[in-house]
Design a protein around this motif. Structure first.
Motif, PDB file in Angstrom:
ATOM      1  N   THR A 263       0.824  -1.213   0.000  1.00 30.42           N
ATOM      2  CA  THR A 263       0.000   0.000   0.000  1.00 30.42           C
ATOM      3  C   THR A 263       0.856   1.260   0.000  1.00 30.42           C
ATOM      4  OG1 THR A 263      -0.158  -0.213   2.412  1.00 30.42           O
ATOM      5  CG2 THR A 263      -1.973  -1.089   1.107  1.00 30.42           C
ATOM      6  N   THR A 264       1.880   1.298   0.844  1.00 29.74           N
ATOM      7  CA  THR A 264       2.717   2.497   0.912  1.00 29.74           C
ATOM      8  C   THR A 264       3.560   2.665  -0.346  1.00 29.74           C
ATOM      9  OG1 THR A 264       4.439   1.258   2.107  1.00 29.74           O
ATOM     10  CG2 THR A 264       2.795   2.406   3.424  1.00 29.74           C
ATOM     11  N   ALA A 265       3.961   1.565  -0.978  1.00 24.45           N
ATOM     12  CA  ALA A 265       4.710   1.671  -2.232  1.00 24.45           C
ATOM     13  C   ALA A 265       3.845   2.302  -3.319  1.00 24.45           C
ATOM     14  CB  ALA A 265       5.195   0.290  -2.670  1.00 24.45           C
ATOM     15  N   ILE A 266       2.581   1.933  -3.373  1.00 24.45           N
ATOM     16  CA  ILE A 266       1.679   2.517  -4.366  1.00 24.45           C
ATOM     17  C   ILE A 266       1.488   4.013  -4.107  1.00 24.45           C
ATOM     18  CG2 ILE A 266      -0.680   2.472  -5.259  1.00 24.45           C
ATOM     19  CD1 ILE A 266      -0.725  -0.531  -4.610  1.00 24.45           C
ATOM     20  N   VAL A 267       1.244   4.377  -2.857  1.00 25.44           N
ATOM     21  CA  VAL A 267       1.021   5.782  -2.522  1.00 25.44           C
ATOM     22  C   VAL A 267       2.280   6.608  -2.771  1.00 25.44           C
ATOM     23  CG1 VAL A 267       0.576   7.356  -0.595  1.00 25.44           C
ATOM     24  CG2 VAL A 267      -0.792   5.293  -0.862  1.00 25.44           C
ATOM     25  N   LYS A 268       3.429   6.051  -2.417  1.00 25.55           N
ATOM     26  CA  LYS A 268       4.684   6.803  -2.523  1.00 25.55           C
ATOM     27  C   LYS A 268       5.116   7.019  -3.970  1.00 25.55           C
ATOM     28  CE  LYS A 268       8.367   4.626  -1.159  1.00 25.55           C
ATOM     29  NZ  LYS A 268       9.271   4.562  -2.334  1.00 25.55           N
ATOM     30  N   ASP A 269       4.875   6.034  -4.830  1.00 25.51           N
ATOM     31  CA  ASP A 269       5.421   6.088  -6.190  1.00 25.51           C
ATOM     32  C   ASP A 269       4.413   6.497  -7.255  1.00 25.51           C
ATOM     33  OD1 ASP A 269       7.722   5.224  -5.037  1.00 25.51           O
ATOM     34  OD2 ASP A 269       7.648   3.183  -5.828  1.00 25.51           O
ATOM     35  N   MET A 270       3.121   6.419  -6.982  1.00 29.99           N
ATOM     36  CA  MET A 270       2.142   6.659  -8.036  1.00 29.99           C
ATOM     37  C   MET A 270       2.237   8.069  -8.601  1.00 29.99           C
ATOM     38  SD  MET A 270      -0.153   5.275  -9.902  1.00 29.99           S
ATOM     39  CE  MET A 270      -0.674   3.769  -9.098  1.00 29.99           C
ATOM     40  N   GLY A 271       2.522   9.053  -7.764  1.00 23.49           N
ATOM     41  CA  GLY A 271       2.629  10.424  -8.239  1.00 23.49           C
ATOM     42  C   GLY A 271       3.867  10.692  -9.072  1.00 23.49           C
ATOM     43  N   ASN A 272       4.832   9.786  -9.065  1.00 22.41           N
ATOM     44  CA  ASN A 272       6.071   9.987  -9.819  1.00 22.41           C
ATOM     45  C   ASN A 272       6.084   9.247 -11.153  1.00 22.41           C
ATOM     46  OD1 ASN A 272       7.099  11.442  -7.578  1.00 22.41           O
ATOM     47  ND2 ASN A 272       7.751   9.537  -6.601  1.00 22.41           N
ATOM     48  N   THR A 273       4.975   8.610 -11.511  1.00 22.90           N
ATOM     49  CA  THR A 273       4.956   7.791 -12.716  1.00 22.90           C
ATOM     50  C   THR A 273       4.006   8.372 -13.754  1.00 22.90           C
ATOM     51  OG1 THR A 273       3.142   6.387 -11.926  1.00 22.90           O
ATOM     52  CG2 THR A 273       5.378   5.752 -11.308  1.00 22.90           C
ATOM     53  N   ASN A 274       4.237   7.999 -14.993  1.00 27.17           N
ATOM     54  CA  ASN A 274       3.338   8.344 -16.089  1.00 27.17           C
ATOM     55  C   ASN A 274       2.424   7.164 -16.376  1.00 27.17           C
ATOM     56  OD1 ASN A 274       4.568  10.907 -16.518  1.00 27.17           O
ATOM     57  ND2 ASN A 274       6.212   9.913 -17.693  1.00 27.17           N
ATOM     58  N   TYR A 275       1.167   7.469 -16.649  1.00 31.75           N
ATOM     59  CA  TYR A 275       0.197   6.411 -16.904  1.00 31.75           C
ATOM     60  C   TYR A 275       0.615   5.605 -18.131  1.00 31.75           C
ATOM     61  CZ  TYR A 275      -4.216   4.033 -17.775  1.00 31.75           C
ATOM     62  OH  TYR A 275      -5.179   3.067 -17.982  1.00 31.75           O
ATOM     63  N   GLY A 276       0.627   4.296 -17.983  1.00 33.59           N
ATOM     64  CA  GLY A 276       0.995   3.410 -19.074  1.00 33.59           C
ATOM     65  C   GLY A 276       2.456   3.017 -19.098  1.00 33.59           C
ATOM     66  N   SER A 277       3.292   3.641 -18.244  1.00 32.55           N
ATOM     67  CA  SER A 277       4.702   3.259 -18.195  1.00 32.55           C
ATOM     68  C   SER A 277       4.854   1.945 -17.440  1.00 32.55           C
ATOM     69  CB  SER A 277       5.517   4.356 -17.512  1.00 32.55           C
ATOM     70  OG  SER A 277       5.094   4.537 -16.172  1.00 32.55           O
ATOM     71  N   VAL A 278       6.033   1.342 -17.559  1.00 31.82           N
ATOM     72  CA  VAL A 278       6.280   0.067 -16.882  1.00 31.82           C
ATOM     73  C   VAL A 278       6.170   0.241 -15.375  1.00 31.82           C
ATOM     74  CG1 VAL A 278       7.906  -1.840 -16.603  1.00 31.82           C
ATOM     75  CG2 VAL A 278       7.798  -0.608 -18.778  1.00 31.82           C
ATOM     76  N   TRP A 279       6.691   1.328 -14.878  1.00 40.08           N
ATOM     77  CA  TRP A 279       6.633   1.613 -13.437  1.00 40.08           C
ATOM     78  C   TRP A 279       5.179   1.729 -12.988  1.00 40.08           C
ATOM     79  CZ3 TRP A 279       9.685   6.320 -10.992  1.00 40.08           C
ATOM     80  CH2 TRP A 279       9.670   6.198  -9.596  1.00 40.08           C
ATOM     81  N   ASN A 280       4.374   2.460 -13.753  1.00 42.63           N
ATOM     82  CA  ASN A 280       2.968   2.630 -13.418  1.00 42.63           C
ATOM     83  C   ASN A 280       2.228   1.304 -13.476  1.00 42.63           C
ATOM     84  OD1 ASN A 280      -0.019   3.339 -14.549  1.00 42.63           O
ATOM     85  ND2 ASN A 280       0.704   4.933 -13.154  1.00 42.63           N
ATOM     86  N   ASN A 281       2.516   0.500 -14.479  1.00 49.53           N
ATOM     87  CA  ASN A 281       1.868  -0.813 -14.591  1.00 49.53           C
ATOM     88  C   ASN A 281       2.249  -1.725 -13.435  1.00 49.53           C
ATOM     89  OD1 ASN A 281       0.648  -0.027 -16.990  1.00 49.53           O
ATOM     90  ND2 ASN A 281       2.284  -0.873 -18.266  1.00 49.53           N
ATOM     91  N   ALA A 282       3.502  -1.618 -12.977  1.00 54.07           N
ATOM     92  CA  ALA A 282       3.932  -2.432 -11.836  1.00 54.07           C
ATOM     93  C   ALA A 282       3.167  -2.059 -10.571  1.00 54.07           C
ATOM     94  CB  ALA A 282       5.433  -2.269 -11.617  1.00 54.07           C
ATOM     95  N   LEU A 283       2.869  -0.770 -10.410  1.00 54.68           N
ATOM     96  CA  LEU A 283       2.081  -0.349  -9.255  1.00 54.68           C
ATOM     97  C   LEU A 283       0.647  -0.871  -9.352  1.00 54.68           C
ATOM     98  CD1 LEU A 283       3.317   3.350  -8.848  1.00 54.68           C
ATOM     99  CD2 LEU A 283       4.085   1.318  -7.630  1.00 54.68           C
ATOM    100  N   TYR A 284       0.099  -0.883 -10.553  1.00 56.50           N
ATOM    101  CA  TYR A 284      -1.234  -1.464 -10.734  1.00 56.50           C
ATOM    102  C   TYR A 284      -1.214  -2.960 -10.433  1.00 56.50           C
ATOM    103  CZ  TYR A 284      -3.829   2.501 -12.629  1.00 56.50           C
ATOM    104  OH  TYR A 284      -4.499   3.695 -12.767  1.00 56.50           O
ATOM    105  N   MET A 285      -0.120  -3.621 -10.769  1.00 58.52           N
ATOM    106  CA  MET A 285      -0.010  -5.042 -10.470  1.00 58.52           C
ATOM    107  C   MET A 285       0.011  -5.280  -8.957  1.00 58.52           C
ATOM    108  SD  MET A 285       0.001  -7.922 -11.911  1.00 58.52           S
ATOM    109  CE  MET A 285      -0.116  -9.477 -11.071  1.00 58.52           C
TER     110      MET A 285
END
Length: 311
Positions: A263-285
């Motif tokens: 949960t904290t990883a999603i909250v901490k990193d979601m604002g630093n990613t672009n939608y559709g990027s690998v990083w963003n997709n990993a957070l969705y996973m």
């Protein structure tokens, strides 16, 4: 006289029939309307939940177009800048934190449930039950603030370290889930038939033996349901954990190592990613993992409830 009385009774019955039929028809329409309202509400809620799962799942599955399944689930290297997305530390920390919080809270919750259900006088129970339920309404950020200003400095002073880590997060979560486990466990114990306690005492068992060996095993389905619901809240908690766990994307070696949960990883990193990027997709996973865990806990509750009904 009899003929007049018969005519009057027949007239009254004829007058009452339309009123009765109209009332029955109106009640029937109202029942059908409410039935369709309930069915529509159930369908709408199911559609919303299914849509969330599908959306998060479709977005999360895209992670494996660029990251292997083995790397994502079993690698400990989370370095998005180098396209390394190993989420194993987050999953491990989430499960460990939940387990430790349950270990801390269950003994206290069961002791409180037994005390309130079988020992405390009525006037004390009427005070303690609302006071216990009051903890549920406290915002999680307040728990996090108390943990950050009281528990973390105390642990840091006691251990000689910083104080952040899984241990303070587990202590906070144990306090947060304790009212849920206590309330449901107390209801499960109080719902038991009185003949169980009476039979145990009649056979010569002490009051403690009766509570420990008769009442608790008999209330096991309700207690397990309470524990699973508490685990569900502990897994999904974000803000309080975010404030005391340290938020370092690393594999913890002890309960006082700074780490990150799902949960904290999603909250901490979601604002630093672009939608559709690998990083963003990993957070969705990772969000999909949380959904799967929560749904699994709900299924476990259903299985426990069904087995208790069969018994």
């Amino acid at each position: 006289m009899n003929s007049v009385a018969d005519k009057l009774s027949s007239t009254n019955s004829e007058r009452s029939r339309p009123l009765t039929s109209k009332w029955t028809q109106g009640q029937h329409r109202q029942d059908n309307f409410m039935r369709w309202v309930f069915v529509g509400s159930a369908v709408l809620v199911s559609a919303i939940i299914f849509s969330i799962i599908v959306f998060v799942g479709m977005q999360g599955i895209k992670t494996f177009q660029d990251v292997s399944v083995i790397e994502f689930f079993f690698s400990t290297d989370w370095t998005p800048g180098q396209n390394k997305f190993g989420a194993f530390p987050f999953l491990y920390s989430t499960l460990l934190m939940t387990l430790v919080s349950v270990v801390f809270s269950v003994p206290l919750a069961l002791s409180g449930a037994l005390f309130m259900a079988k020992i405390a006088p009525k006037w004390m129970r009427e005070i303690m039950r609302p006071a216990t339920d009051l903890f549920v309404g406290i915002p999680s950020v307040v728990y996090g603030l108390i943990g950050m200003t009281v528990i973390v400095p105390a642990l840091g002073k006691f251990t000689g370290g910083v104080g952040y880590g899984i241990l303070p997060a587990s202590i906070i979560l144990a306090i947060m889930i304790l009212p849920t486990i206590l309330s449901i466990s107390e209801d499960a114990i109080r719902a038991l038939p009185g003949r169980l306690e009476e039979a145990s005492l009649a056979l010569g068992a002490t009051r403690w033996q009766t509570m420990w060996r008769v009442l608790l095993p008999a209330a096991r389905p309700g207690i397990l349901t309470a524990i699973i619901l508490g685990m569900g809240r502990a897994i999904g908690e974000t803000m309080a954990v975010f404030m005391v766990i340290g938020n370092s994307p690393q594999m913890p070696k002890s309960l006082l190592d700074s780490t990150t949960v799902l949960t904290t990883a999603i909250v901490k990193d979601m604002g630093n990613t672009n939608y559709g990027s690998v990083w963003n997709n990993a957070l969705y996973m990772m969000a999909l993992l949380l959904l799967v865990i929560s749904l699994s806990l709900i299924l476990i509750i259903r299985i426990v409830a069904k087995r208790s009904e069969l018994k």
